[in-house]
Design a protein around this motif. Structure first.
Motif, PDB file in Angstrom:
ATOM      1  N   ASP A 255       0.738  -1.377  -0.043  1.00 53.44           N
ATOM      2  CA  ASP A 255      -0.112   0.008  -0.116  1.00 53.44           C
ATOM      3  C   ASP A 255       0.909   1.323   0.031  1.00 53.44           C
ATOM      4  O   ASP A 255       0.629   2.284  -0.768  1.00 53.44           O
ATOM      5  N   ARG A 256       1.907   1.370   0.857  1.00 57.76           N
ATOM      6  CA  ARG A 256       2.916   2.411   0.687  1.00 57.76           C
ATOM      7  C   ARG A 256       3.416   2.570  -0.606  1.00 57.76           C
ATOM      8  O   ARG A 256       3.300   3.734  -1.243  1.00 57.76           O
ATOM      9  N   GLU A 261      -2.529   6.086   1.762  1.00 56.54           N
ATOM     10  CA  GLU A 261      -2.471   6.480   3.114  1.00 56.54           C
ATOM     11  C   GLU A 261      -2.457   5.391   4.047  1.00 56.54           C
ATOM     12  O   GLU A 261      -3.266   4.561   3.938  1.00 56.54           O
ATOM     13  N   GLU A 262      -1.455   5.475   5.059  1.00 57.83           N
ATOM     14  CA  GLU A 262      -1.391   4.303   6.193  1.00 57.83           C
ATOM     15  C   GLU A 262      -2.730   4.145   6.883  1.00 57.83           C
ATOM     16  O   GLU A 262      -2.974   2.863   7.303  1.00 57.83           O
ATOM     17  N   GLU A 263      -3.186   5.296   7.409  1.00 56.19           N
ATOM     18  CA  GLU A 263      -4.445   5.152   8.175  1.00 56.19           C
ATOM     19  C   GLU A 263      -5.721   4.459   7.199  1.00 56.19           C
ATOM     20  O   GLU A 263      -6.586   3.829   7.737  1.00 56.19           O
ATOM     21  N   LYS A 264      -5.667   4.547   5.756  1.00 59.54           N
ATOM     22  CA  LYS A 264      -6.559   3.714   5.005  1.00 59.54           C
ATOM     23  C   LYS A 264      -5.977   2.353   4.606  1.00 59.54           C
ATOM     24  O   LYS A 264      -6.885   1.754   3.933  1.00 59.54           O
ATOM     25  N   SER A 265      -4.923   1.875   5.007  1.00 58.80           N
ATOM     26  CA  SER A 265      -4.337   0.541   4.392  1.00 58.80           C
ATOM     27  C   SER A 265      -4.953  -0.523   5.797  1.00 58.80           C
ATOM     28  O   SER A 265      -5.237  -0.099   6.897  1.00 58.80           O
TER      29      SER A 265
END
Length: 511
Positions: A255-256, A261-265
């Motif tokens: 995802d990165r 965004e990490e909050e949405k991963s």
């Protein structure tokens, strides 16, 4: 007042000497003028709240009136309303504290000069930083008071552990002014999880396990949950935990790279505490799985150049994997929590895996009773999950009672030294592989005999082995968030990897 004056205004009274030579204590760090200027900036331009460098909450304000004003501003903004002194007026007409500073006209005074617009981000950062300093003062005061308590029932190590937890909370930006959450904030978090589930295709509201069948059954791994994964030796519980740890970390890495965004991963950084295997053994297992090479052949060096090249490629691909392994043996629950907090602070881990629970040690006060010690450990793991707001997967042994039954499928009563394990866990999963038990029942091989019964018995065993080989059951025996039941998986013992069954296999296998 000039912009620089707002930011450099004294944030507490300096130490002053009294007439008798004593020292007058400082006031708590605060900058009321900065708070007022920031609120004024928000009331002039509501978009200010969209570009803050920190997540500013009402509890970060020192003045209770400012706390209530900012809380009302947030509520109205969430409804999509435009917030101005006029739209705030109905909510504060009866506010006694507001009357003391001039009544409703105070709201208009906040926007009088507009100085806060020139440095709104800096003001927000200062309000946030001063709130953390006030919380640090509170933690320090509690720490000193606790250290001065020398009564017999005080455990110094417990004081240290509590101090570490409090300091972690400050470092994470939490404020201790109000530990309760309003129903509005709780529902806001719940809606965020529901949105995540919708965006993931309707089956994950937490971190992914990497298995569609498990995600469909449990909705993923939820923050603050304690998940117990149990099984008899040889069932593959360590393999499953390692697979999940890898899948979750790999999802975050992908995802990165895709710019999500990490909050949405649905992925997360993972901390794997291995009290049984060393870090290099775990790394070997993961490399073998990803390169699809037998881990046994890998350990013995019986691999070809092509296989070694596969390993090299796999190693390069996994170099950035956010998976952190701690193989320290004989950890106490207090030491594990300290290490987990450090990993959370440094690497923002979102999942903790522990292999396995019975190898952890308690505080030392319950060593005379193993059941009490295990209960202390399970409570500590549940507390850790809630404190760090991450799911915690803990592997657990099962008692030998399973082996005495004709049906070897585990039950909750089989949890070894269960104590409060079942009670503390949000989910309990059992791993069961029938082929393990069928393989152990292999009859005499018909090599040098023409005995029909021997041939018949071995042929029947071969048929049964073919039916169940490579199939596994994940038995969800307890789940606070949904129904219990079974999930069928495929297990490849050569590379110690679990996977979802292919669509055509879903109706096959065993009952």
């Amino acid at each position: 007042m000039a912009e620089q004056d707002l930011l450099t205004r004294p944030v507490g009274n300096a130490l002053a000497t009294t007439e008798n030579g004593g020292v007058q204590p400082r006031a708590l760090p605060a900058n009321i003028d900065a708070e007022a200027a920031f609120l004024g900036a928000v009331l002039i331009d509501n978009r200010v709240t969209e570009e803050l460098p920190v997540e500013l909450r009402p509890a970060h304000f020192f003045d209770p009136l400012h706390q209530r004003i900012y809380e009302r501003i947030q509520t109205l903004l969430e409804r999509g309303a435009v917030v101005t002194p006029v739209t705030l007026k109905p909510y504060f007409e009866a506010d006694e504290a507001l009357k003391d500073v001039g009544g409703i006209t105070y709201l208009a005074q906040l926007t009088a000069d507009g100085q806060g617009l020139l440095a709104s981000r800096e003001l927000a950062q200062q309000i946030y930083d001063l709130a953390l300093l006030r919380e640090l003062v509170s933690v320090g005061r509690t720490l000193v008071e606790g250290a001065l308590d020398t009564s017999e029932d005080v455990a110094p190590l417990d004081r240290v552990a509590q101090a570490e937890a409090d300091l972690f909370r400050v470092a994470e930006g939490a404020t201790g002014g109000d530990d309760t959450a309003s129903f509005a904030s709780a529902t806001h978090k719940a809606l965020g999880l529901i949105e995540l589930a919708i965006n993931s295709g309707g089956h994950i509201s937490g971190k992914t396990t990497g298995f569609n069948s498990i995600n469909d059954k449990c909705g993923g791994l939820h923050n603050s949950d304690l998940i117990i994964v149990a099984g008899r030796p040889g069932m593959g519980k360590s393999s499953l935990a390692t697979n999940i740890a890898f899948n979750c970390a790999d999802r975050l890495l992908r995802d990165r790279r895709d710019g999500i965004e990490e909050e949405k991963s649905a992925g997360a950084g993972v901390a794997l505490f291995s009290l049984e295997m060393s870090s290099d053994q775990l790394a070997t297992r993961i490399l073998a799985e990803q390169a699809e090479i037998s881990s046994e052949a890998l350990r013995m060096g019986k691999i070809s150049r092509d296989d070694f090249q596969k390993l090299s490629f796999a190693s390069q691909r996994l170099a950035e994997l956010p998976l952190f392994i701690d193989d320290t043996p004989a950890l106490t629950i207090a030491a594990l929590r300290t290490r987990a907090r450090r990993l959370k602070r440094k690497h923002d881990i979102g999942l903790i895996v522990i292999d396995y629970l019975q190898l952890l040690q308690g505080s030392g006060r319950a060593t005379d009773n193993r059941v009490n010690e295990i209960s202390e450990i399970s409570r500590g793991l549940k507390t850790l999950a809630k404190e760090l707001q991450v799911p915690v997967i803990a592997l657990s042994q099962l008692s030998r009672a399973v082996e005495q039954r004709e049906d070897k499928r585990p039950m909750l009563s089989d949890l070894r030294e269960s104590g409060s394990i079942e009670q503390d866990a949000d989910m309990v999963w059992f791993i069961y592989r029938e082929d393990y038990y069928v393989a152990a029942r292999e009859p005499k091989r018909p090599v040098e005999t023409d005995d029909a019964k021997t041939h018949e018995a071995h042929a029947a065993w071969m048929a049964e082995m073919e039916r169940v080989f490579g199939l596994a059951e994940l038995i969800v025996a307890k789940q606070r968030h949904g129904a219990t039941g079974k999930v069928r998986l495929r297990f490849e013992p050569r590379i110690t990897r679990f996977s979802d069954l292919a669509e055509g296999e879903m109706d096959g296998g065993y009952d």
